[in-house]
Design an enzyme around this catalytic site. Structure first.
Site, PDB file in Angstrom:
ATOM      1  CG  HIS A   1      50.785  -5.232  27.017  1.00  0.00           C
ATOM      2  ND1 HIS A   1      51.509  -6.308  27.450  1.00  0.00           N
ATOM      3  CD2 HIS A   1      51.457  -4.740  25.935  1.00  0.00           C
ATOM      4  CE1 HIS A   1      52.584  -6.469  26.698  1.00  0.00           C
ATOM      5  NE2 HIS A   1      52.575  -5.524  25.758  1.00  0.00           N
TER       6      HIS A   1
ATOM      7  CD  GLU B   1      47.775  -6.964  31.472  1.00  0.00           C
ATOM      8  OE1 GLU B   1      48.932  -6.541  31.673  1.00  0.00           O
ATOM      9  OE2 GLU B   1      47.461  -7.682  30.495  1.00  0.00           O
TER      10      GLU B   1
ATOM     11  CG  ASP C   1      46.678 -12.008  30.243  1.00  0.00           C
ATOM     12  OD1 ASP C   1      47.754 -12.553  29.945  1.00  0.00           O
ATOM     13  OD2 ASP C   1      46.548 -10.777  30.392  1.00  0.00           O
TER      14      ASP C   1
ATOM     15  CG  ASP D   1      46.921  -9.489  26.442  1.00  0.00           C
ATOM     16  OD1 ASP D   1      46.652  -8.831  25.430  1.00  0.00           O
ATOM     17  OD2 ASP D   1      47.842  -9.193  27.225  1.00  0.00           O
TER      18      ASP D   1
END
Length: 566
Positions: free
Chosen positions: A171, A32, A30, A176
């Site tokens: 987030h 960001e 994942d 996540d």
């Protein structure tokens, strides 16, 4: 952060997509970012966790300096500030470690195009080759598995609630990732109810699978994980389709996934009520059994030749003045036969190639001692000695017949030379359209001669015992009698009594009995060619040969290297 491989790093491939899911290593990732696309945003955090069989094998997490300010709304959403990423490494320093961490694994992400898109762009900017990972998207998979009643949407937060994930997505990359792991395991468990148990099954699973396919998945469940042949049958037990497989259960299960798109097979599944497995000792045995069963049952849904007996032969007749004819059957007579041909047109081309090379008569009638009639145009062209007129004696004609016999059985050089004498000047004059038919006749003839000589050599051996090494150190053993597979067996790696095992395989082989005459008296040409291809494989060892397995040194295979640029 340790240094990793430089540019040119390659992902190792997953050799077998039929790997059971419990043995697949997943790397769940994942990111960001500062924006919604690689062109307008940059990575601020990366997390990846390696799992296999429900067990966490490793974890990677780091903030990333995006090299640009983080928009305020992103900071509100993720809690990541400019101050937090200021001392963090840039993405080009993080990528080598991530790529090394993910090597040999299946990459998993929620909305995978987003994460994979950013990682691809980062690799391109840093000069790294992006490995061609097998990618699994949990969002896409959830849309195929869950109904609207179960999940009104497929956001990670919604799916985490549906599958009661232990971690709540927030987030931040690592949280996540762990939420995605729980969602992945929940989805794979749900897929198990559809008979999905391997990576290939997951890859092909789709809502496009018909209701019939879903309802009949159970037909594959009782089949063994072994090489062999499978027969789909209808309610009355009639055979609808025959196939072969290295793994019977995995192959039959594939008929009930989206990978099966052939209309005739989907139609077949509608009337199929049972699958009969026949376990075979080796893959070669499975191939041969498939050919025999298709010929025996002539299943309506098989496209492979269901009538191997429907072949054609070129016959040099046995009469006072022999001629060439195309026939269906080889008889027990003194005639010479060339074949078999799968289609009549190829046999006719071979006849024309022989007639181009030798002045053999072309009239279809029998000629007796008193036959007398005017010569035809072929005599005027110098292409026939006109025995019908009495101008050519049986002894003189016999030399022509001997040359044709030699060309059909052992030495095609005269046919090749005759064709090249005609083709060469035509090609030099760029008259290619006139040269092409001559070339096609020659190719059909040479293919037939080479094939016939190989089949005849195999059929002429009373017994051949051969063994092929497998990748695991085992040996596949084949017992071939007169061109027919009479027995097959597998000698495991490290077997202490190899001679005893081999003796048992040969002793239990069946007796081959003739069903007709000629080179296909014991087995159809298709079976014999499968055996020849197997014998030609690297590493195959001949353990015993009873007979003479040889072909003419100047035979059809030696002449097949001829290439005509017409």
């Amino acid at each position: 952060m340790t240094s990793g491989p430089g540019p040119g790093f390659r992902q190792t491939t997953i050799d077998d997509l039929d790997t059971p899911l419990r043995d697949v290593t997943f790397v769940v990732v994942d990111l960001e970012t500062t924006g919604g696309a690689p062109g307008t945003g940059a990575i601020t955090e990366l997390a990846a966790v390696k799992v296999r069989g429900g067990e966490v094998l490793g974890e990677l997490q780091t903030l990333v300096n995006p090299g640009r300010p983080i928009p305020p709304f992103i900071t509100v959403l993720t809690g990541i500030t400019d101050a937090m990423v200021a001392p963090a490494p840039p993405i080009d320093a993080v990528l080598p470690t991530f790529l090394e961490f993910a090597t040999g694994s299946v990459l998993v992400a929620h909305n995978a195009p987003f994460d994979v898109g950013f990682l691809r762009a980062a690799c391109a900017a840093a000069g790294y080759d992006w490995p061609e990972f097998e990618v699994l998207d949990t969002a896409r998979l959830a849309r195929r598995v869950l109904t609207r009643e179960e999940a009104p949407n497929c956001t990670l937060a919604t799916l985490a609630r549906v599958f009661r994930a232990k971690t709540t997505p927030n987030h931040r990359a690592l949280a996540d990732v762990y939420a995605t792991i729980d969602v992945l395991h929940g989805l794979l468990e749900r897929l198990g109810s559809f008979g999905v148990g391997s990576l290939a099954d997951v890859r092909t699973f789709s809502a496009k699978v018909t209701a019939t396919q879903r309802q009949k998945r159970h037909l594959a469940e009782r089949l063994p994980h072994a090489p062999g042949v499978y027969l789909f049958r209808d309610r009355q037990g009639r055979v609808l389709y025959v196939g072969k497989a290295k793994d019977l259960r995995q192959r039959v299960r594939s008929y009930f996934t989206a990978a099966e798109t052939r209309g005739r097979i989907v139609d077949m599944l509608r009337v199929a009520e049972d699958v009969t497995p026949i376990v075979c000792a080796t893959e070669l045995e499975a191939e041969i059994r498939e050919v025999r069963l298709i010929a025996e049952h002539k299943p309506a849904y098989n496209r492979r030749s269901k009538f191997p007996e429907r072949t054609w032969w070129v016959k040099l007749t046995d009469e006072r003045f022999p001629r060439l004819a195309v026939v269906h059957t080889v008889r027990n007579d003194a005639a010479t036969y060339l074949g078999p041909f799968n289609v009549r047109e190829s046999a006719l081309l071979a006849v024309e190639a022989l007639q181009d090379a030798f002045p053999i008569r072309r009239c279809p009638d029998r000629l007796g001692p008193r036959t007398r009639r005017p010569p035809c145009a072929w005599f005027e062209l110098g292409r026939c000695g006109a025995p019908c007129t009495g101008a050519q004696s049986p002894d003189a004609y016999r030399s022509v017949v001997a040359a044709v016999h030699r060309a059909m059985t052992s030495d095609p050089s005269e046919v090749v030379a005759a064709a090249l004498r005609r083709i060469t000047p035509l090609a030099a004059a760029q008259r290619y359209e006139e040269a092409v038919p001559i070339r096609d006749r020659l190719v059909a003839y040479l293919h037939a001669v080479g094939r016939a000589q190989r089949l005849a050599a195999l059929a002429g051996c009373r017994q051949i015992v051969a063994a092929r090494p497998g990748p695991d150190g085992a040996w596949d053993v084949a017992v071939i009698r007169h061109g027919r597979l009479a027995g097959a067996g597998l000698i495991p790696a490290g077997e202490p009594e190899v001679d005893r095992q081999l003796t048992a395989i040969v002793a239990t082989a069946s007796t081959s009995l003739p069903r007709g005459v000629g080179i296909t008296a014991y087995a159809d040409a298709e079976e014999m060619e499968l055996l020849l291809r197997w014998l030609d494989q690297p590493g195959v060892r001949l353990l015993d040969v009873e007979g003479t397995w040889a072909i003419p040194i100047n035979g059809g295979l030696a002449s097949n290297h001829v290439r005509i640029a017409a």
